[in-house]
Design a protein around this motif. Structure first.
Motif: not given
Length: 379
Positions: A348-358, A233-251
């Motif tokens: 996952t990235a916490g982008h407000a606009n999908i055009s940024t992700t693109a 769990d992280v808190v991103g821009k604008g204090s918006k919470p989101r959760r990120l998948p944790v890979a086995p290597a990270m664990l």
């Protein structure tokens, strides 16, 4: 000895109501109780619900601007269009250097302290001037100023690339892992640092989190709900919470890192230990954003040297330019071109606009390139 007076931007303990004698028109009574430019800046800073990191960076931009005005014997009500144009140029090249710049980050009460460590990059100039324009707009709307010169001065334009180019290739990442493997473990602090930096690298490269999102998180924010899936769990821009998948290597890296610091392998859900720890001293305190960034840059420098020794000049060049944020770009670029849906990446990235992700999607460019080259070859 520096000539910069300290400015108090701390959150006010109480609101002081009083009249202001700067305005002749008594009917237009200001909406803010500020008597000075510093008090006005403080009111502006805490009028919005900003994150801790945003408050810190905004304080820095406000302080620099007010110190510059102070040096020119200007109050905000005297700032003209020409002043703002001059300030934009000043941010790109703070002069005189001896007065404004110090490469070393001294404490604020040290005579060697300076507002800048060097000229600002174009994105940093843009952000700094955005803060100035917002301050002047706030001052005008609150009745502290009768006119807003900032409304008539445009910010610098930043040319945005159609696609993200600041990411590391697979080969470059391999050199970074090799650089970590080569880190010294001759002291307890170095053992801790190596384990932490490996965890930090893998966290960046597998979650795409922003630097501040990791340094502000707690160890208890990494958890499973019992179905084999791990989350952070992280808190991103604008204090918006989101959760990120944790890979086995990270664990795995997380558990090794905890053991290096003398902690239990598993973190409790309510554990408040900072996710990214400093190696200085015995206390479990969070590393600063700057220290985390420098740790990654040090790894990139070592990795660049390895790449250069191998004759891989492209990887060496990329690594010399890279920052921690490039790892976020690398993760998003990799997944975008591995057919992960843009909607999944946006969340996952916490982008407000999908055009940024693109902008991370390079696959169509590669396919277009191959089609044109194949056509020219007569295939």
């Amino acid at each position: 000895m520096n000539n910069f007076e300290p400015m108090d931007f701390d959150r006010p303990g109480e609101v002081i109501v009083h009249t202001i004698d700067l305005f002749a028109d008594e009917e237009a009574e200001p909406l803010v109780a500020a008597r000075t430019d510093s008090e006005l800046a403080r009111a502006f800073l805490y009028s919005s619900e900003l994150s801790e990191n945003s408050i810190k960076s905004t304080k820095k931009d406000l302080g620099r601007f007010l110190l510059w005005c102070q040096h020119r014997s200007k109050m905000l009500l005297q700032v003209s269009i020409e002043d703002l144009i001059a300030y934009k140029a000043f941010l790109k090249d703070p002069q005189p250097i001896a007065m404004w710049v110090s490469p070393t980050k001294w404490p604020r009460n040290d005579d060697r302290w300076r507002p800048f460590s060097g000229p600002l990059s174009e994105p940093s100039v843009r952000q700094a001037f955005r803060v100035v324009k917002a301050l002047l707009e706030f001052a005008k709307n609150a009745g502290y100023l009768q006119r807003n010169a900032g409304a008539l001065v445009k910010n610098i334009k930043t040319v945005r690339d159609a696609r993200v180019t600041r990411y590391l290739s697979t080969q470059a990442i391999d050199y970074v892992y090799a650089a970590i493997d080569g880190l010294s473990t001759t002291t307890p602090a170095r053992i801790k640092g190596k384990a932490r930096d490996r965890f930090l690298l893998i966290s960046y490269i597998t979650t795409g989190a922003r630097l501040s999102e990791l340094t502000e998180a707690k160890m208890g924010a990494m958890y499973t709900e019992g179905d084999g899936r791990w989350w952070l769990d992280v808190v991103g821009k604008g204090s918006k919470p989101r959760r990120l998948p944790v890979a086995p290597a990270m664990l795995t890296a997380f558990r090794d890192y905890r053991l290096a610091f003398g902690l239990l392998v598993h973190a409790q859900r309510d554990e408040s230990t900072p996710l990214v720890l400093s190696t200085r001293g015995r206390a479990l305190v969070s590393i600063t954003d700057e220290a985390a960034s420098n740790a990654m840059k040090s790894l990139f420098a070592d990795a660049g040297a390895l790449a250069e020794t191998d004759g891989d000049l492209d990887s060496a060049s990329s690594l010399r330019q890279a920052s921690a944020h490039w790892l976020r770009h690398t993760m998003l670029t990799t997944h975008a071109n591995n057919d992960v849906s843009l909607k999944a990446l946006q969340d996952t990235a916490g982008h407000a606009n999908i055009s940024t992700t693109a902008t991370y999607l390079h696959k169509s460019d590669k396919e277009r390139h191959d089609e044109i080259i194949e056509s020219l070859a007569g295939k």
